[in-house]
Design a protein around this motif. Structure first.
Motif, PDB file in Angstrom:
ATOM      1  N   GLY A 236       0.872  -1.307   0.090  1.00 22.37           N
ATOM      2  CA  GLY A 236       0.002  -0.037  -0.053  1.00 22.37           C
ATOM      3  C   GLY A 236       0.922   1.091  -0.183  1.00 22.37           C
ATOM      4  O   GLY A 236       0.604   2.310  -0.561  1.00 22.37           O
TER       5      GLY A 236
ATOM      6  N   ILE B  65      -6.593  10.084   0.177  1.00 26.11           N
ATOM      7  CA  ILE B  65      -6.099   8.713  -0.001  1.00 26.11           C
ATOM      8  C   ILE B  65      -5.453   7.935   0.981  1.00 26.11           C
ATOM      9  O   ILE B  65      -5.476   6.419   1.002  1.00 26.11           O
ATOM     10  CB  ILE B  65      -5.622   8.308  -1.450  1.00 26.11           C
TER      11      ILE B  65
ATOM     12  N   TYR C 106      -6.749   4.642   2.902  1.00 29.93           N
ATOM     13  CA  TYR C 106      -7.148   3.579   2.085  1.00 29.93           C
ATOM     14  C   TYR C 106      -5.808   2.791   1.849  1.00 29.93           C
ATOM     15  O   TYR C 106      -5.971   1.526   1.427  1.00 29.93           O
ATOM     16  CB  TYR C 106      -7.880   3.793   1.012  1.00 29.93           C
ATOM     17  N   LEU C 107      -4.553   3.340   1.699  1.00 36.46           N
ATOM     18  CA  LEU C 107      -3.468   2.689   1.365  1.00 36.46           C
ATOM     19  C   LEU C 107      -2.372   2.778   2.579  1.00 36.46           C
ATOM     20  O   LEU C 107      -1.151   2.080   2.165  1.00 36.46           O
ATOM     21  CB  LEU C 107      -2.931   3.356   0.498  1.00 36.46           C
TER      22      LEU C 107
END
Length: 284
Positions: free
Chosen positions: A152, A207, A210-211
């Motif tokens: 990720g 983001i 999420y990563l």
């Protein structure tokens, strides 16, 4: 999208951004496949990436026959650098190229090869190793340093670096007036840097949950860090290429569409992001 815009505004040159987007999405696809399977697959894919990046870099250098052995030693350092990653020997990984390779690299150039052009050939080779091998190899270490979050983090880094490059290019094309280094890269402008900095920082904050396992502060700061280091990477490689290709205009034009021009930002963003995260977070 860039194809449609290019037809609507034929006066603008969108060739560069077209090559950049195609190559970046290809790289992102490779990274996704590599991270989905196994860290070793990712390691091998990135080792190939560094080899071709270094190969294109060497193609710019006006070399002599006496430099070929020097280049061979440089290529041989690539599998060793990635072997340290594979066995997770961080201490050797971090000093192998900047210390041992730098100290030993001049030897094949010194022995029975004379002194003409010694400094330029050795120093230019060392620069290539530092950027194309040492810098890019950090991408492979993420998954070994933190198997849970490594994939990720790599995708987070690559997406933001790509976004920063594209926004900088487009902003400079539309509103760029004050060029940073006009003799080396007309697409690097202060207006483009400002737009890319704001957009990359904003997207990073959106983001990161999420990563990455980063907290909100570092989710915000990471975008700033990646944007700034990506800008410095593009600037450094642009000036480096111009210096190496002085008097060789045809080759310089050809290299604008080369593989090397697509990874210039990653040579800086990869090590900078890696070491900052490793310093502040225990999971690395």
């Amino acid at each position: 999208m860039y194809v449609v815009i290019g037809k609507l505004q034929p006066s603008k040159d969108y060739t560069g951004i077209g090559f950049r987007i195609k190559t970046w999405w290809g790289m992102l696809f490779i990274f996704c496949l590599a991270t989905l399977f196994n860290p070793v697959v990712s390691l091998l894919a990135l080792m190939v990436l560094t080899f071709f990046a270094l190969k294109e870099y060497f193609s710019m250098i006006k070399s002599r026959k006496s430099d070929r052995r020097l280049f061979l030693w440089a290529y041989l350092s690539i599998p060793l650098q990635f072997y340290w990653i594979y066995i997770e020997w961080y201490g050797m990984f971090i000093v192998f190229i900047p210390v041992y390779v730098f100290l030993l690299l001049p030897l094949p150039r010194l022995i029975n090869k004379g002194t003409v052009g010694f400094l330029r050939s050795v120093s230019s080779t060392q620069w290539g190793l530092m950027l194309m091998v040492f810098g890019l190899s950090h991408l492979a270490y993420f998954q070994f340093a933190t198997p849970e979050y490594g994939a990720g983090l790599v995708l987070f880094l690559v997406v933001l670096t790509q976004l920063n490059d594209v926004v900088h290019y487009l902003s400079s094309l539309y509103m760029g007036k004050r060029k940073v280094v006009p003799t080396a890269n007309p697409y690097l402008t202060w207006e483009g840097f400002a737009c890319a900095f704001v957009v990359t920082t904003g997207v990073s904050y959106l983001i990161y949950p999420y990563l990455t396992p980063l907290n909100p502060i570092f989710g915000f700061l990471s975008g700033m860090l990646i944007s700034l280091s990506g800008f410095l990477g593009s600037l450094t490689v642009s000036v480096l290429k111009r210096d190496l290709l002085i008097g060789d205009g045809d080759k310089f034009v050809a290299l604008k569409e080369s593989y090397l021009s697509r990874v210039d930002s990653l040579t800086y963003t990869s090590p900078v992001f890696f070491h900052v995260i490793r310093y502040f977070f225990d999971f690395m």
